[in-house]
Design a protein around this motif. Sequence first.
Motif, PDB file in Angstrom:
ATOM      1  N   CYS B  58     -11.469 -32.746 -73.654  1.00 31.48           N
ATOM      2  CA  CYS B  58     -12.381 -33.609 -72.811  1.00 31.48           C
ATOM      3  C   CYS B  58     -12.619 -32.826 -71.552  1.00 31.48           C
ATOM      4  CB  CYS B  58     -12.010 -35.063 -72.747  1.00 31.48           C
ATOM      5  SG  CYS B  58     -13.071 -35.957 -71.660  1.00 31.48           S
ATOM      6  N   GLU B  59     -13.828 -32.678 -71.289  1.00 27.26           N
ATOM      7  CA  GLU B  59     -14.167 -31.991 -69.938  1.00 27.26           C
ATOM      8  C   GLU B  59     -13.710 -32.738 -68.786  1.00 27.26           C
ATOM      9  OE1 GLU B  59     -18.179 -32.422 -71.356  1.00 27.26           O
ATOM     10  OE2 GLU B  59     -18.836 -33.521 -69.484  1.00 27.26           O
ATOM     11  N   SER B  60     -13.558 -34.199 -68.972  1.00 24.54           N
ATOM     12  CA  SER B  60     -12.981 -34.775 -67.872  1.00 24.54           C
ATOM     13  C   SER B  60     -11.494 -35.053 -67.870  1.00 24.54           C
ATOM     14  CB  SER B  60     -13.935 -36.295 -67.598  1.00 24.54           C
ATOM     15  OG  SER B  60     -13.275 -37.055 -66.674  1.00 24.54           O
ATOM     16  N   CYS B  61     -10.844 -35.832 -68.835  1.00 25.90           N
ATOM     17  CA  CYS B  61      -9.666 -36.351 -68.791  1.00 25.90           C
ATOM     18  C   CYS B  61      -8.843 -35.229 -69.532  1.00 25.90           C
ATOM     19  CB  CYS B  61      -9.518 -37.572 -69.508  1.00 25.90           C
ATOM     20  SG  CYS B  61      -9.540 -37.721 -71.129  1.00 25.90           S
ATOM     21  N   HIS B  67     -15.361 -35.127 -79.550  1.00 26.66           N
ATOM     22  CA  HIS B  67     -16.828 -34.666 -78.753  1.00 26.66           C
ATOM     23  C   HIS B  67     -16.440 -34.949 -77.198  1.00 26.66           C
ATOM     24  CE1 HIS B  67     -16.329 -39.002 -80.079  1.00 26.66           C
ATOM     25  NE2 HIS B  67     -17.030 -39.333 -78.838  1.00 26.66           N
ATOM     26  N   SER B  68     -16.924 -34.088 -76.464  1.00 24.51           N
ATOM     27  CA  SER B  68     -16.791 -34.351 -74.930  1.00 24.51           C
ATOM     28  C   SER B  68     -17.873 -34.781 -74.171  1.00 24.51           C
ATOM     29  CB  SER B  68     -16.155 -32.966 -74.465  1.00 24.51           C
ATOM     30  OG  SER B  68     -16.151 -33.102 -73.061  1.00 24.51           O
ATOM     31  N   PRO B  69     -17.680 -35.722 -73.298  1.00 24.63           N
ATOM     32  CA  PRO B  69     -16.649 -36.584 -72.814  1.00 24.63           C
ATOM     33  C   PRO B  69     -16.061 -37.404 -73.947  1.00 24.63           C
ATOM     34  CG  PRO B  69     -18.610 -37.629 -71.771  1.00 24.63           C
ATOM     35  CD  PRO B  69     -19.024 -36.323 -72.572  1.00 24.63           C
ATOM     36  N   CYS B  70     -14.800 -37.767 -74.004  1.00 21.25           N
ATOM     37  CA  CYS B  70     -14.286 -38.605 -75.047  1.00 21.25           C
ATOM     38  C   CYS B  70     -14.765 -39.990 -74.842  1.00 21.25           C
ATOM     39  CB  CYS B  70     -12.568 -38.464 -74.868  1.00 21.25           C
ATOM     40  SG  CYS B  70     -11.909 -39.311 -73.226  1.00 21.25           S
ATOM     41  N   PHE B  71     -14.164 -40.724 -75.940  1.00 16.40           N
ATOM     42  CA  PHE B  71     -14.636 -42.043 -76.103  1.00 16.40           C
ATOM     43  C   PHE B  71     -14.057 -42.897 -75.095  1.00 16.40           C
ATOM     44  CE2 PHE B  71     -10.681 -44.470 -77.054  1.00 16.40           C
ATOM     45  CZ  PHE B  71      -9.881 -43.318 -77.499  1.00 16.40           C
ATOM     46  N   VAL B  72     -13.094 -42.522 -73.963  1.00 15.89           N
ATOM     47  CA  VAL B  72     -12.656 -43.171 -72.819  1.00 15.89           C
ATOM     48  C   VAL B  72     -13.808 -42.917 -71.854  1.00 15.89           C
ATOM     49  CG1 VAL B  72     -11.135 -43.722 -71.184  1.00 15.89           C
ATOM     50  CG2 VAL B  72     -10.501 -43.809 -73.553  1.00 15.89           C
ATOM     51  N   CYS B  73     -13.755 -41.674 -71.361  1.00 14.67           N
ATOM     52  CA  CYS B  73     -14.250 -41.206 -70.309  1.00 14.67           C
ATOM     53  C   CYS B  73     -15.921 -41.411 -70.318  1.00 14.67           C
ATOM     54  CB  CYS B  73     -14.326 -39.695 -70.034  1.00 14.67           C
ATOM     55  SG  CYS B  73     -12.341 -39.166 -69.552  1.00 14.67           S
ATOM     56  N   GLY B  74     -16.532 -41.373 -71.665  1.00 17.09           N
ATOM     57  CA  GLY B  74     -17.932 -41.724 -71.946  1.00 17.09           C
ATOM     58  C   GLY B  74     -18.182 -43.225 -71.876  1.00 17.09           C
ATOM     59  N   ASP B  75     -17.249 -43.828 -71.791  1.00 25.91           N
ATOM     60  CA  ASP B  75     -17.769 -45.384 -71.984  1.00 25.91           C
ATOM     61  C   ASP B  75     -17.764 -46.093 -70.194  1.00 25.91           C
ATOM     62  OD1 ASP B  75     -17.553 -48.164 -72.034  1.00 25.91           O
ATOM     63  OD2 ASP B  75     -15.627 -48.203 -73.626  1.00 25.91           O
ATOM     64  N   GLU B  77     -18.326 -48.754 -69.439  1.00 27.24           N
ATOM     65  CA  GLU B  77     -17.705 -50.219 -69.165  1.00 27.24           C
ATOM     66  C   GLU B  77     -16.223 -49.941 -68.576  1.00 27.24           C
ATOM     67  OE1 GLU B  77     -18.438 -53.049 -72.235  1.00 27.24           O
ATOM     68  OE2 GLU B  77     -20.602 -52.846 -72.001  1.00 27.24           O
ATOM     69  N   ARG B  78     -15.594 -48.926 -68.671  1.00 27.00           N
ATOM     70  CA  ARG B  78     -14.310 -48.870 -68.645  1.00 27.00           C
ATOM     71  C   ARG B  78     -14.108 -48.831 -66.773  1.00 27.00           C
ATOM     72  NH1 ARG B  78     -10.531 -47.849 -73.012  1.00 27.00           N
ATOM     73  NH2 ARG B  78      -9.104 -47.207 -71.649  1.00 27.00           N
ATOM     74  N   ASP B  79     -12.962 -49.047 -66.346  1.00 24.29           N
ATOM     75  CA  ASP B  79     -12.741 -49.120 -65.229  1.00 24.29           C
ATOM     76  C   ASP B  79     -12.546 -47.791 -64.470  1.00 24.29           C
ATOM     77  OD1 ASP B  79     -11.929 -49.182 -62.426  1.00 24.29           O
ATOM     78  OD2 ASP B  79     -10.473 -50.772 -62.710  1.00 24.29           O
ATOM     79  N   HIS B  80     -13.697 -47.036 -63.674  1.00 23.94           N
ATOM     80  CA  HIS B  80     -13.707 -45.735 -63.514  1.00 23.94           C
ATOM     81  C   HIS B  80     -12.778 -45.565 -62.303  1.00 23.94           C
ATOM     82  CE1 HIS B  80     -16.429 -43.404 -66.555  1.00 23.94           C
ATOM     83  NE2 HIS B  80     -16.299 -44.627 -66.889  1.00 23.94           N
ATOM     84  N   THR B  81     -12.302 -46.537 -61.656  1.00 17.49           N
ATOM     85  CA  THR B  81     -11.488 -46.288 -60.494  1.00 17.49           C
ATOM     86  C   THR B  81     -10.054 -46.204 -60.662  1.00 17.49           C
ATOM     87  OG1 THR B  81     -10.995 -48.525 -60.056  1.00 17.49           O
ATOM     88  CG2 THR B  81     -13.217 -48.009 -59.254  1.00 17.49           C
ATOM     89  N   MET B  82      -9.604 -46.237 -61.903  1.00 15.05           N
ATOM     90  CA  MET B  82      -8.364 -45.942 -62.056  1.00 15.05           C
ATOM     91  C   MET B  82      -8.002 -44.848 -63.095  1.00 15.05           C
ATOM     92  SD  MET B  82      -6.869 -49.538 -63.243  1.00 15.05           S
ATOM     93  CE  MET B  82      -5.117 -49.774 -62.737  1.00 15.05           C
ATOM     94  N   ILE B  83      -6.917 -44.036 -62.648  1.00 20.61           N
ATOM     95  CA  ILE B  83      -6.805 -42.842 -63.579  1.00 20.61           C
ATOM     96  C   ILE B  83      -5.163 -43.079 -64.159  1.00 20.61           C
ATOM     97  CG2 ILE B  83      -6.027 -40.495 -63.855  1.00 20.61           C
ATOM     98  CD1 ILE B  83      -8.558 -39.808 -62.391  1.00 20.61           C
ATOM     99  N   CYS B  84      -4.921 -43.083 -65.509  1.00 21.90           N
ATOM    100  CA  CYS B  84      -3.612 -43.014 -65.797  1.00 21.90           C
ATOM    101  C   CYS B  84      -3.127 -41.623 -66.147  1.00 21.90           C
ATOM    102  CB  CYS B  84      -3.520 -44.084 -66.904  1.00 21.90           C
ATOM    103  SG  CYS B  84      -1.775 -43.948 -67.717  1.00 21.90           S
ATOM    104  N   VAL B  85      -2.142 -41.070 -65.796  1.00 17.86           N
ATOM    105  CA  VAL B  85      -1.714 -39.564 -65.805  1.00 17.86           C
ATOM    106  C   VAL B  85      -0.783 -39.547 -67.146  1.00 17.86           C
ATOM    107  CG1 VAL B  85      -0.697 -37.685 -64.894  1.00 17.86           C
ATOM    108  CG2 VAL B  85      -2.495 -39.183 -63.694  1.00 17.86           C
ATOM    109  N   VAL B  86      -0.993 -39.100 -68.075  1.00 15.72           N
ATOM    110  CA  VAL B  86      -0.059 -38.759 -69.247  1.00 15.72           C
ATOM    111  C   VAL B  86       0.112 -37.436 -69.293  1.00 15.72           C
ATOM    112  CG1 VAL B  86      -0.379 -41.220 -70.042  1.00 15.72           C
ATOM    113  CG2 VAL B  86      -1.891 -39.099 -70.963  1.00 15.72           C
ATOM    114  N   GLN B  87       1.238 -37.155 -70.115  1.00 13.99           N
ATOM    115  CA  GLN B  87       1.717 -35.905 -70.502  1.00 13.99           C
ATOM    116  C   GLN B  87       0.711 -35.177 -71.802  1.00 13.99           C
ATOM    117  OE1 GLN B  87       6.214 -36.439 -69.937  1.00 13.99           O
ATOM    118  NE2 GLN B  87       5.837 -34.909 -71.595  1.00 13.99           N
ATOM    119  N   ASP B  88       0.555 -36.285 -72.705  1.00 11.32           N
ATOM    120  CA  ASP B  88      -0.049 -35.741 -73.910  1.00 11.32           C
ATOM    121  C   ASP B  88      -1.251 -36.628 -74.520  1.00 11.32           C
ATOM    122  OD1 ASP B  88       1.544 -34.077 -76.348  1.00 11.32           O
ATOM    123  OD2 ASP B  88       0.121 -35.433 -77.046  1.00 11.32           O
ATOM    124  N   THR B  89      -2.162 -36.193 -75.406  1.00  7.45           N
ATOM    125  CA  THR B  89      -3.038 -37.013 -76.047  1.00  7.45           C
ATOM    126  C   THR B  89      -2.529 -38.267 -76.740  1.00  7.45           C
ATOM    127  OG1 THR B  89      -4.674 -35.077 -76.132  1.00  7.45           O
ATOM    128  CG2 THR B  89      -5.142 -36.975 -77.478  1.00  7.45           C
TER     129      THR B  89
END
Lengths: 200, 200
Positions: B58-61, B67-75, B77-89
Motif C-alpha cells: 500500500c502506497e500509504s501504510c 490494490h493500493s491504497p489498501c481497504f483501510v487507507c482508502g476508506d 470513514e476511518r479515523d485518519h487522525t490515528m496511526i497504529c504501527v505494527v510489524q507485519d501485515t
Amino acid sequence: MAEFPAPIAKLIEEFGRLPGIGPKSAQRLAFHVVSMSDDDVKKLIEALLHSKRDLVFCESCCCVTDHSPCFVCGDAERDHTMICVVQDTRDMLALERMKSYRGLYHVLGGAISPMDGIGPDELRLTELLHRLADDAIKEMILATNSTVEGEATASYIARLAHHFENLAVTRIAHGLPIGGDLEYADEATLARALEFRRPI
Amino acid sequence: MAEFPAPIAKLIEEFGRLPGIGPKSAQRLAFHVVSMSDDDVKKLIEALLHSKRDLVFCESCCCVTDHSPCFVCGDAERDHTMICVVQDTRDMLALERMKSYRGLYHVLGGAISPMDGIGPDELRLTELLHRLADDAIKEMILATNSTVEGEATASYIARLAHHFENLAVTRIAHGLPIGGDLEYADEATLARALEFRRPI
C-alpha cells in the motif's frame, strides 16, 4: 474486509496442503514469499518444476531417483539376493549413509494407514511380490518404521511372503538406541529391549 | 552415492531457505512434492506466481494488498487522525478482525534486530515520519510485538517521534491475557501486569 488479499489467501491454502504446515506456518510462509526477491521466488519455482520433471521412480526398487535403475539397483557389485523393504526413499538413503548394507531395497511409498486412506493397494506391493518371485532373492528385511502403521505393514508383508519357501523374512531389531540413557527410554522401547535380549 | 538426487537436493535447499523450515522438514516437503500430482504442483506454482505478481505494498501504510491504497487507507470513514504501527501485515489483519479499531495503520515490515541484520534502515520508517509530519495525525499507537526486538523498535520510534509536538505516542497495553490463569502466566507478563495495574 479483514481478510487476506485473494492471491495470498490462495498461497496460504496451497502451503497449508503440504505435510506438517499448519495454518499459522502457511501464513508465515505466504507473507515471506511476498517479501522475497523475484529472483528467489523464481529459484523456488524452478526447483519445484525440475523436481517434478527430472525425477522418476526406479523401475526396480521404486525409489525416487534421477535415473532408472537407481544407483543401487544398477550396481552389479551389490548383493542381489537381499531386499530391504522401507517406507520411503529417505529411509533408504539413511540406510545407505551407514555404508555397510550391500543388498538391494524396495521402497513401498508409505505404510498401511486406514486413518489416512492408505491401504495395501496404495503401496508398491505388487512390484515387491514380483521381485520376490525371483528365486535369486534369499532374504527380505522388513525395515518399515516402528510405528503402529509401520508394524502393521511389516506384519502384512510377512504374511504375504509366507508362501515363498526359500525366502527368509526378517525384521530390523528394536531396542535401546546406542548412546541412549536407559532412564530416558520410553516404556515401549524398554519392553522391546528386554523382550529381545540376547546372550553375549 | 547415498546423496539426494540433484533435483531434490536443490528443492530441499530452496525449502530450507523459508522461515521455520528446518533441514528435516525441507526433506519431507521436497519428497512430498515428488509424490504430488502434476496438477497440484502446478497449483502451488501458480499461487506463488500470482502472489508475487498481483500483490503490492500500500502506497500509504505499506501493508501487503491487492490494490493500493489498501481497504483501510482508502476508506474515508476511518479515523485518519490515528496511526497504529505494527510489524507485519498479519498483525494489522489480526487487529482488523477485532472490528473495533477505526484508525489507520503503518506496517514497518519487521522489527529492529541486529542479530538478523535488520537495522532501522530496513524498516519503513521514512514513510512513517513522512505521514507523521502531516498535522492531521493526532495519535500514534505503537503495537509492535512484546519481544526484545519489538520493544526496541517501539522505543526507537517513540524517540524519533519526540519532536512532533501535537502527536500523542502510546504503546498497546501488556498484562494478563483475558481468560488466562494467573498461575500459568510467565514471570515477565506477571511483572508487567502488576507494574501497570490501574484503578477500577
